[in-house]
Design a protein around this motif. Structure first.
Motif, PDB file in Angstrom:
ATOM      1  N   UNK A  42      53.179  54.475  47.003  1.00 26.93           N
ATOM      2  CA  UNK A  42      52.349  54.567  45.808  1.00 26.93           C
ATOM      3  C   UNK A  42      50.975  53.988  46.075  1.00 26.93           C
ATOM      4  N   UNK A  43      49.969  54.558  45.429  1.00 22.61           N
ATOM      5  CA  UNK A  43      48.626  54.019  45.494  1.00 22.61           C
ATOM      6  C   UNK A  43      48.101  53.881  44.060  1.00 22.61           C
ATOM      7  N   UNK A  44      47.406  52.766  43.806  1.00 24.74           N
ATOM      8  CA  UNK A  44      46.812  52.515  42.497  1.00 24.74           C
ATOM      9  C   UNK A  44      45.301  52.470  42.648  1.00 24.74           C
ATOM     10  N   UNK A  45      44.604  53.278  41.868  1.00 18.92           N
ATOM     11  CA  UNK A  45      43.145  53.341  41.890  1.00 18.92           C
ATOM     12  C   UNK A  45      42.616  52.791  40.569  1.00 18.92           C
ATOM     13  N   UNK A  46      41.671  51.838  40.665  1.00 21.62           N
ATOM     14  CA  UNK A  46      41.090  51.213  39.478  1.00 21.62           C
ATOM     15  C   UNK A  46      39.575  51.266  39.597  1.00 21.62           C
ATOM     16  N   UNK A  47      38.921  51.848  38.587  1.00 17.08           N
ATOM     17  CA  UNK A  47      37.473  52.051  38.632  1.00 17.08           C
ATOM     18  C   UNK A  47      36.766  51.218  37.562  1.00 17.08           C
ATOM     19  N   UNK A  48      35.653  50.595  37.982  1.00 24.64           N
ATOM     20  CA  UNK A  48      34.779  49.857  37.072  1.00 24.64           C
ATOM     21  C   UNK A  48      33.343  50.331  37.291  1.00 24.64           C
TER      22      UNK A  48
ATOM     23  N   UNK B 238      32.428  43.654  41.154  1.00 27.63           N
ATOM     24  CA  UNK B 238      33.031  44.534  40.158  1.00 27.63           C
ATOM     25  C   UNK B 238      32.023  45.009  39.100  1.00 27.63           C
ATOM     26  N   UNK B 239      30.847  44.392  39.052  1.00 25.82           N
ATOM     27  CA  UNK B 239      29.829  44.820  38.100  1.00 25.82           C
ATOM     28  C   UNK B 239      28.827  45.797  38.711  1.00 25.82           C
ATOM     29  N   UNK B 240      29.179  46.410  39.812  1.00 23.63           N
ATOM     30  CA  UNK B 240      28.299  47.385  40.454  1.00 23.63           C
ATOM     31  C   UNK B 240      27.826  48.454  39.468  1.00 23.63           C
ATOM     32  N   UNK B 241      26.541  48.697  39.410  1.00 27.98           N
ATOM     33  CA  UNK B 241      26.008  49.694  38.483  1.00 27.98           C
ATOM     34  C   UNK B 241      26.393  51.117  38.890  1.00 27.98           C
ATOM     35  N   UNK B 242      26.572  51.334  40.206  1.00 24.34           N
ATOM     36  CA  UNK B 242      26.953  52.668  40.678  1.00 24.34           C
ATOM     37  C   UNK B 242      28.464  52.871  40.689  1.00 24.34           C
ATOM     38  N   UNK B 243      29.190  51.847  40.266  1.00 19.68           N
ATOM     39  CA  UNK B 243      30.642  51.967  40.182  1.00 19.68           C
ATOM     40  C   UNK B 243      31.350  51.430  41.410  1.00 19.68           C
ATOM     41  N   UNK B 244      32.577  50.992  41.193  1.00 23.42           N
ATOM     42  CA  UNK B 244      33.417  50.514  42.291  1.00 23.42           C
ATOM     43  C   UNK B 244      34.859  50.922  42.007  1.00 23.42           C
ATOM     44  N   UNK B 245      35.551  51.349  43.050  1.00 26.55           N
ATOM     45  CA  UNK B 245      36.962  51.731  42.924  1.00 26.55           C
ATOM     46  C   UNK B 245      37.778  50.852  43.863  1.00 26.55           C
ATOM     47  N   UNK B 246      38.763  50.175  43.295  1.00 26.51           N
ATOM     48  CA  UNK B 246      39.694  49.367  44.082  1.00 26.51           C
ATOM     49  C   UNK B 246      40.943  50.206  44.366  1.00 26.51           C
TER      50      UNK B 246
ATOM     51  N   UNK C  13      46.563  42.776  38.591  1.00 22.30           N
ATOM     52  CA  UNK C  13      45.528  43.395  39.420  1.00 22.30           C
ATOM     53  C   UNK C  13      44.236  43.578  38.643  1.00 22.30           C
ATOM     54  N   UNK C  14      44.338  44.057  37.411  1.00 27.09           N
ATOM     55  CA  UNK C  14      43.155  44.276  36.587  1.00 27.09           C
ATOM     56  C   UNK C  14      42.385  42.973  36.391  1.00 27.09           C
ATOM     57  N   UNK C  15      43.114  41.896  36.159  1.00 25.69           N
ATOM     58  CA  UNK C  15      42.456  40.604  35.983  1.00 25.69           C
ATOM     59  C   UNK C  15      41.830  40.110  37.282  1.00 25.69           C
ATOM     60  N   UNK C  16      42.484  40.366  38.405  1.00 26.01           N
ATOM     61  CA  UNK C  16      41.978  39.855  39.680  1.00 26.01           C
ATOM     62  C   UNK C  16      40.655  40.493  40.073  1.00 26.01           C
ATOM     63  N   UNK C  17      40.462  41.752  39.741  1.00 20.74           N
ATOM     64  CA  UNK C  17      39.239  42.442  40.138  1.00 20.74           C
ATOM     65  C   UNK C  17      38.016  41.845  39.448  1.00 20.74           C
ATOM     66  N   UNK C  18      38.204  41.261  38.272  1.00 15.63           N
ATOM     67  CA  UNK C  18      37.093  40.644  37.555  1.00 15.63           C
ATOM     68  C   UNK C  18      36.522  39.457  38.338  1.00 15.63           C
ATOM     69  N   UNK C  19      37.331  38.895  39.240  1.00 11.65           N
ATOM     70  CA  UNK C  19      36.885  37.759  40.044  1.00 11.65           C
ATOM     71  C   UNK C  19      36.123  38.197  41.296  1.00 11.65           C
ATOM     72  N   UNK C  20      36.044  39.494  41.530  1.00 10.26           N
ATOM     73  CA  UNK C  20      35.295  39.994  42.682  1.00 10.26           C
ATOM     74  C   UNK C  20      33.823  40.099  42.302  1.00 10.26           C
ATOM     75  N   UNK C  21      32.955  39.584  43.142  1.00 10.65           N
ATOM     76  CA  UNK C  21      31.527  39.573  42.820  1.00 10.65           C
ATOM     77  C   UNK C  21      30.937  40.970  42.696  1.00 10.65           C
TER      78      UNK C  21
END
Length: 291
Positions: A190-196, A175-183, A165-173
């Motif tokens: 269960x729920x998994x939250x990943x923030x960049x 994921x480099x949001x300056x204000x942040x993004x949470x998948x 999952x962590x690797x897949x999010x890097x392929x999302x255009x």
């Protein structure tokens, strides 16, 4: 006397291309979760997914009972005994923690994990190195379960599902949001939250939940701890949920800008896969990034 359950797949997706393909050139990507066993057949030359199947059963409290259910999947599905080019086993039922690579010491991997989670009986502590994010994923698995599957598939390729999952999010255009993004990846219960932010991994956490309001609480708490603006941070939702689910309505009532995750780019999908919502089985397709 033990009870024998009739195992039937909850999802089956394939077409004639599966029969027309030499499967010895393909990879079998297997995802094992609490009460679930899923796999996808991946043809690497064309980067194409040819077939997918997902079994669901009541999550078992004891690992030995979970193993018995998986054994019944093997009895019901002969495709699993095909001589594939390789088999990758991914587990979505383990305790895990992420360590920055520059601070990681392989001699301390058990200490990293057990600082947060109590040590379990018959536990194997494994690691995945995620070079593109400069982190090491440390996680624990039941020795009997992972040993059984390694033997059945004759493979030593084992990863934690969140590594993919962590690797897949890097392929999302986005994921480099300056204000942040949470998948948000929902695999009930269960729920998994990943923030960049700015393309940098900030945090990944897993929680059990009962409804959408629980997810709202976890999301809000994560954003505040990371000093991300709740009104500006982007949120993307994935997993086996639909717009009609109550938890999605509850989530949208507090996070109106939530979007659905898009299908993992750079791959080909058979027509029947494209008929499913794009955010379905992202955690399964993402395993192709780890072959």
């Amino acid at each position: 006397m033990s009870v024998v359950h009739q195992i039937q797949p909850a999802f089956t997706v394939d077409d004639s291309s599966l029969l027309e393909t030499d499967l010895t050139t393909c990879h079998l990507l297997v995802l094992v979760g609490a009460g679930s066993f899923s796999y996808v057949v991946f043809e690497p030359v064309e980067n194409k997914f040819l077939a997918m199947k997902s079994y669901r059963f009541e999550p078992q409290k004891a690992a030995v009972a979970e193993l018995e259910m998986i054994e019944q999947v093997f009895d019901a599905d002969r495709l699993l005994f095909t001589a594939f080019r390789s088999v990758l086993l991914a587990f979505d039922l383990s305790n895990q923690t992420l360590i920055p690579a520059k601070f990681y010491n392989s001699n301390l991997k058990k200490e990293y994990l057990h600082l947060l989670f109590p040590e379990k009986m018959q536990e194997a502590v494994l690691t995945d190195t995620i070079d593109e994010l400069e982190v090491v994923n440390v996680y624990g698995l039941d020795k009997d379960l992972v040993g059984f599957l390694r033997k059945e598939f004759s493979t030593d390729k084992v990863i934690n599902a969140n590594t993919a999952l962590l690797r897949s999010y890097v392929y999302d255009r986005d994921y480099q949001q300056r204000d942040g993004i949470v998948y948000i990846e929902i695999q009930q219960p269960k729920v998994t939250l990943t923030a960049y932010a700015f393309g940098r991994l900030l945090c990944q956490q897993e929680f059990n939940f009962q409804g959408g309001l629980d997810i709202v609480y976890y999301l809000t708490n994560m954003l505040r701890q990371l000093n991300l603006d709740e009104q500006k941070a982007q949120v993307k939702l994935g997993g086996a949920v639909t717009e009609a689910d109550a938890l999605v309505e509850e989530l949208r009532s507090f996070v109106p800008q939530v979007q659905w995750q898009e299908r993992l780019p750079g791959f080909l999908y058979i027509g029947k896969m494209q008929e499913l919502p794009a955010h379905y089985f992202q955690n399964l397709y993402a395993l192709a990034l780890c072959v």
